[in-house]
Design a protein around this motif. Structure first.
Motif, PDB file in Angstrom:
ATOM      1  N   GLU A 110     -10.970  19.211  -5.891  1.00  0.00           N
ATOM      2  CA  GLU A 110     -11.638  17.958  -6.273  1.00  0.00           C
ATOM      3  C   GLU A 110     -10.611  16.861  -6.537  1.00  0.00           C
ATOM      4  N   GLN A 111      -9.483  17.225  -7.103  1.00  0.00           N
ATOM      5  CA  GLN A 111      -8.442  16.246  -7.399  1.00  0.00           C
ATOM      6  C   GLN A 111      -7.779  15.720  -6.120  1.00  0.00           C
ATOM      7  N   VAL A 112      -7.455  16.605  -5.194  1.00  0.00           N
ATOM      8  CA  VAL A 112      -6.743  16.182  -3.981  1.00  0.00           C
ATOM      9  C   VAL A 112      -7.683  15.610  -2.926  1.00  0.00           C
ATOM     10  N   ALA A 113      -8.966  15.927  -3.021  1.00  0.00           N
ATOM     11  CA  ALA A 113      -9.929  15.409  -2.039  1.00  0.00           C
ATOM     12  C   ALA A 113      -9.974  13.887  -2.093  1.00  0.00           C
ATOM     13  N   GLY A 114      -9.844  13.331  -3.281  1.00  0.00           N
ATOM     14  CA  GLY A 114      -9.822  11.870  -3.415  1.00  0.00           C
ATOM     15  C   GLY A 114      -8.658  11.250  -2.661  1.00  0.00           C
ATOM     16  N   LEU A 115      -7.511  11.887  -2.731  1.00  0.00           N
ATOM     17  CA  LEU A 115      -6.339  11.409  -1.995  1.00  0.00           C
ATOM     18  C   LEU A 115      -6.594  11.466  -0.489  1.00  0.00           C
ATOM     19  N   ALA A 116      -7.138  12.577  -0.019  1.00  0.00           N
ATOM     20  CA  ALA A 116      -7.421  12.726   1.406  1.00  0.00           C
ATOM     21  C   ALA A 116      -8.449  11.698   1.875  1.00  0.00           C
ATOM     22  N   GLU A 117      -9.487  11.482   1.087  1.00  0.00           N
ATOM     23  CA  GLU A 117     -10.510  10.489   1.441  1.00  0.00           C
ATOM     24  C   GLU A 117      -9.916   9.086   1.478  1.00  0.00           C
ATOM     25  N   TRP A 118      -9.072   8.772   0.482  1.00  0.00           N
ATOM     26  CA  TRP A 118      -8.441   7.451   0.455  1.00  0.00           C
ATOM     27  C   TRP A 118      -7.582   7.266   1.704  1.00  0.00           C
ATOM     28  N   LEU A 119      -6.819   8.294   2.065  1.00  0.00           N
ATOM     29  CA  LEU A 119      -5.956   8.215   3.241  1.00  0.00           C
ATOM     30  C   LEU A 119      -6.761   7.963   4.499  1.00  0.00           C
ATOM     31  N   GLU A 120      -7.835   8.710   4.690  1.00  0.00           N
ATOM     32  CA  GLU A 120      -8.654   8.521   5.886  1.00  0.00           C
ATOM     33  C   GLU A 120      -9.290   7.136   5.916  1.00  0.00           C
ATOM     34  N   SER A 121      -9.731   6.640   4.767  1.00  0.00           N
ATOM     35  CA  SER A 121     -10.367   5.322   4.705  1.00  0.00           C
ATOM     36  C   SER A 121      -9.383   4.182   4.924  1.00  0.00           C
ATOM     37  N   ASN A 122      -8.123   4.409   4.597  1.00  0.00           N
ATOM     38  CA  ASN A 122      -7.123   3.346   4.667  1.00  0.00           C
ATOM     39  C   ASN A 122      -6.084   3.559   5.767  1.00  0.00           C
ATOM     40  N   LEU A 123      -6.338   4.503   6.646  1.00  0.00           N
ATOM     41  CA  LEU A 123      -5.385   4.800   7.710  1.00  0.00           C
ATOM     42  C   LEU A 123      -5.079   3.561   8.548  1.00  0.00           C
ATOM     43  N   HIS A 124      -6.085   2.767   8.846  1.00  0.00           N
ATOM     44  CA  HIS A 124      -5.869   1.562   9.650  1.00  0.00           C
ATOM     45  C   HIS A 124      -4.903   0.600   8.956  1.00  0.00           C
ATOM     46  N   ARG A 125      -4.984   0.476   7.656  1.00  0.00           N
ATOM     47  CA  ARG A 125      -4.077  -0.410   6.908  1.00  0.00           C
ATOM     48  C   ARG A 125      -2.650   0.128   6.926  1.00  0.00           C
ATOM     49  N   ILE A 126      -2.527   1.436   6.781  1.00  0.00           N
ATOM     50  CA  ILE A 126      -1.206   2.058   6.783  1.00  0.00           C
ATOM     51  C   ILE A 126      -0.563   1.915   8.158  1.00  0.00           C
ATOM     52  N   MET A 127      -1.350   2.167   9.200  1.00  0.00           N
ATOM     53  CA  MET A 127      -0.822   2.049  10.553  1.00  0.00           C
ATOM     54  C   MET A 127      -0.434   0.611  10.882  1.00  0.00           C
ATOM     55  N   ALA A 128      -1.177  -0.345  10.343  1.00  0.00           N
ATOM     56  CA  ALA A 128      -0.831  -1.760  10.553  1.00  0.00           C
ATOM     57  C   ALA A 128       0.515  -2.091   9.912  1.00  0.00           C
ATOM     58  N   GLN A 129       0.830  -1.456   8.799  1.00  0.00           N
ATOM     59  CA  GLN A 129       2.132  -1.667   8.151  1.00  0.00           C
ATOM     60  C   GLN A 129       3.256  -1.028   8.953  1.00  0.00           C
ATOM     61  N   ARG A 130       2.966   0.070   9.594  1.00  0.00           N
ATOM     62  CA  ARG A 130       3.974   0.760  10.400  1.00  0.00           C
ATOM     63  C   ARG A 130       4.313  -0.012  11.666  1.00  0.00           C
ATOM     64  N   GLN A 131       3.326  -0.645  12.286  1.00  0.00           N
ATOM     65  CA  GLN A 131       3.508  -1.293  13.569  1.00  0.00           C
ATOM     66  C   GLN A 131       4.669  -2.296  13.587  1.00  0.00           C
ATOM     67  N   PRO A 132       4.733  -3.255  12.649  1.00  0.00           N
ATOM     68  CA  PRO A 132       5.854  -4.207  12.711  1.00  0.00           C
ATOM     69  C   PRO A 132       7.222  -3.525  12.550  1.00  0.00           C
ATOM     70  N   ARG A 133       7.292  -2.500  11.732  1.00  0.00           N
ATOM     71  CA  ARG A 133       8.565  -1.811  11.515  1.00  0.00           C
ATOM     72  C   ARG A 133       8.973  -1.047  12.771  1.00  0.00           C
ATOM     73  N   GLU A 134       8.013  -0.374  13.403  1.00  0.00           N
ATOM     74  CA  GLU A 134       8.324   0.388  14.618  1.00  0.00           C
ATOM     75  C   GLU A 134       8.735  -0.538  15.748  1.00  0.00           C
ATOM     76  N   THR A 135       8.095  -1.704  15.842  1.00  0.00           N
ATOM     77  CA  THR A 135       8.440  -2.686  16.869  1.00  0.00           C
ATOM     78  C   THR A 135       9.848  -3.221  16.632  1.00  0.00           C
ATOM     79  N   ALA A 136      10.178  -3.525  15.387  1.00  0.00           N
ATOM     80  CA  ALA A 136      11.509  -4.048  15.063  1.00  0.00           C
ATOM     81  C   ALA A 136      12.590  -3.017  15.342  1.00  0.00           C
ATOM     82  N   LEU A 137      12.316  -1.755  15.068  1.00  0.00           N
ATOM     83  CA  LEU A 137      13.297  -0.707  15.330  1.00  0.00           C
ATOM     84  C   LEU A 137      13.507  -0.491  16.823  1.00  0.00           C
ATOM     85  N   ALA A 138      12.479  -0.703  17.618  1.00  0.00           N
ATOM     86  CA  ALA A 138      12.567  -0.499  19.061  1.00  0.00           C
ATOM     87  C   ALA A 138      13.375  -1.613  19.734  1.00  0.00           C
ATOM     88  N   GLU A 139      13.444  -2.764  19.112  1.00  0.00           N
ATOM     89  CA  GLU A 139      14.150  -3.906  19.742  1.00  0.00           C
ATOM     90  C   GLU A 139      15.611  -3.849  19.585  1.00  0.00           C
TER      91      GLU A 139
END
Length: 139
Positions: A110-139
């Protein structure tokens, strides 16, 4: 007459007190190892997979994509030792072993399920943060 004594500093908790109460920030506290078992990639997924039903080893492995037999076995063993998983081996050929959550395992799930649910609900936000960093590293 004034008392010039300094107030007594509280004594650091003994190892037994740390175990009884849990001192997560202390390097000596066994809670860190248990935390590692619960929050490991496979530990978290095993707890969630077993939250609704009892499963056999092969069913767990299919349900948790990408886990190797070795890692699943190690994870189940650690969670069983911590008292989160109940393992029942039936005396049949071929071997039949069922895994389920104990009441303690249900509590921690029950304690960790909240973390997993939050992660799934916010995955798009996390991936959006990764995108600029991955692009900058590739250049």
């Amino acid at each position: 007459m004034k008392n010039n004594l300094l107030p007594a500093q509280p004594a650091a908790p003994s190892l037994i007190e740390q175990i009884r109460r849990g001192e997560l920030m202390s390097a000596d506290c066994p809670s860190r190892e248990i935390l590692r078992h619960i929050t490991s990639r496979w530990g978290l997924l095993v707890l969630i997979a077993l939250s609704e039903e009892t499963l056999r080893f092969s069913e767990l492995r299919r349900k948790i994509g990408g886990v190797s037999e070795k890692m699943l076995a190690q994870t189940l063993q650690a969670l069983e030792e911590d008292g989160f998983i109940h393992r029942v081996a039936h005396p049949v050929v071929p071997p039949h072993v069922d895994y389920s959550l104990t009441s303690l395992g249900s509590e921690v799930k029950e304690q960790v399920a909240g973390l997993a649910e939050w992660l799934e609900s916010n995955l798009h936000r996390i991936m959006a943060q990764r995108q600029p960093r991955e692009t900058a590293l590739a250049e």
